[in-house]
Design a protein around this motif. Structure first.
Motif, mmCIF file in Angstrom:
data_model
loop_
_atom_site.group_PDB
_atom_site.id
_atom_site.type_symbol
_atom_site.label_atom_id
_atom_site.label_comp_id
_atom_site.label_asym_id
_atom_site.label_seq_id
_atom_site.Cartn_x
_atom_site.Cartn_y
_atom_site.Cartn_z
ATOM 1 N N ALA A 12 -5.456 -8.650 0.886
ATOM 2 C CA ALA A 12 -4.095 -8.862 1.390
ATOM 3 C C ALA A 12 -3.389 -9.954 0.587
ATOM 4 N N GLN A 13 -4.169 -10.919 0.063
ATOM 5 C CA GLN A 13 -3.593 -11.989 -0.743
ATOM 6 C C GLN A 13 -3.253 -11.504 -2.153
ATOM 7 N N GLN A 14 -4.051 -10.591 -2.686
ATOM 8 C CA GLN A 14 -3.837 -10.016 -4.014
ATOM 9 C C GLN A 14 -4.002 -8.508 -3.936
ATOM 10 N N PRO A 15 -3.017 -7.799 -3.344
ATOM 11 C CA PRO A 15 -3.175 -6.360 -3.150
ATOM 12 C C PRO A 15 -2.902 -5.552 -4.426
ATOM 13 N N CYS A 16 -3.653 -4.464 -4.572
ATOM 14 C CA CYS A 16 -3.343 -3.512 -5.644
ATOM 15 C C CYS A 16 -2.113 -2.708 -5.183
ATOM 16 N N PRO A 17 -1.525 -1.922 -6.044
ATOM 17 C CA PRO A 17 -0.336 -1.156 -5.641
ATOM 18 C C PRO A 17 -0.579 -0.152 -4.505
ATOM 19 N N MET A 18 -1.840 0.214 -4.257
ATOM 20 C CA MET A 18 -2.150 1.187 -3.198
ATOM 21 C C MET A 18 -2.806 0.551 -1.970
ATOM 22 N N HIS A 19 -2.978 -0.750 -1.980
ATOM 23 C CA HIS A 19 -3.757 -1.447 -0.962
ATOM 24 C C HIS A 19 -3.372 -1.048 0.469
ATOM 25 N N TYR A 20 -2.132 -1.201 0.830
ATOM 26 C CA TYR A 20 -1.721 -1.001 2.220
ATOM 27 C C TYR A 20 -1.697 0.472 2.619
ATOM 28 N N GLN A 21 -1.510 1.365 1.674
ATOM 29 C CA GLN A 21 -1.556 2.791 1.975
ATOM 30 C C GLN A 21 -3.005 3.276 2.112
#
Length: 146
Positions: A102-111
């Motif tokens: 959450a501190q350093q998310p990849c472009p797809m992290h939240y999806q």
């Protein structure tokens, strides 16, 4: 989504579970033929699952592979996946980044998080015995026909 080894391992375990529920042990040749898998590759996968104590192997003329009643009730898909593919896919980043958070998310992290959580839940809550029963009842298939 899963490696080919993992796909074959899951299919083999379901087939073995189906046979075990009917009181039969099954040999390597029959397993490989039933799940459309190369014999040598299937042997390696089954050895991994026996070492992880997710399957039982009995040597001798009446030998073969089986799942005990306890294994049928308790071995989950998640255990098989982790034994064959490891747990990285079930815990890691969708893009394979080592520091995705959450501190350093990849472009797809939240999806990807809810999908990964749903997959973990699915794998954690379904046992080999359950899936073997579906095949036995004709509600699921391990081979395509036609």
């Amino acid at each position: 989504m899963f490696s080919k080894a993992c796909e074959y391992g899951i299919r083999a375990a379901i087939y073995i579970g189906q046979q075990s529920a009917s009181g039969r042990r099954v040999g390597l040749k029959d397993i490989a033929a039933e799940i459309d898998s190369p014999e040598a590759f299937t042997a390696k996968i089954l050895q991994q699952l026996v070492r992880a104590q997710l399957l039982t192997s009995v040597k001798g003329p009446a030998g073969g592979f089986e799942l005990t009643p306890e294994q049928l009730r308790t071995v989950t898909l998640r255990q098989l996946v982790v034994a064959i593919d490891g747990g990285a896919m079930l815990q890691g980043c969708a893009l394979g980044l080592p520091q995705c958070s959450a501190q350093q998310p990849c472009p797809m992290h939240y999806q990807f998080l809810p999908i990964r959580d749903q997959l973990n839940e699915l794998l954690r809550t379904h046992t080999i015995g359950e899936l073997a029963s579906k095949v036995q009842e004709g509600l699921g298939f391990l081979k395509q026909f036609g």
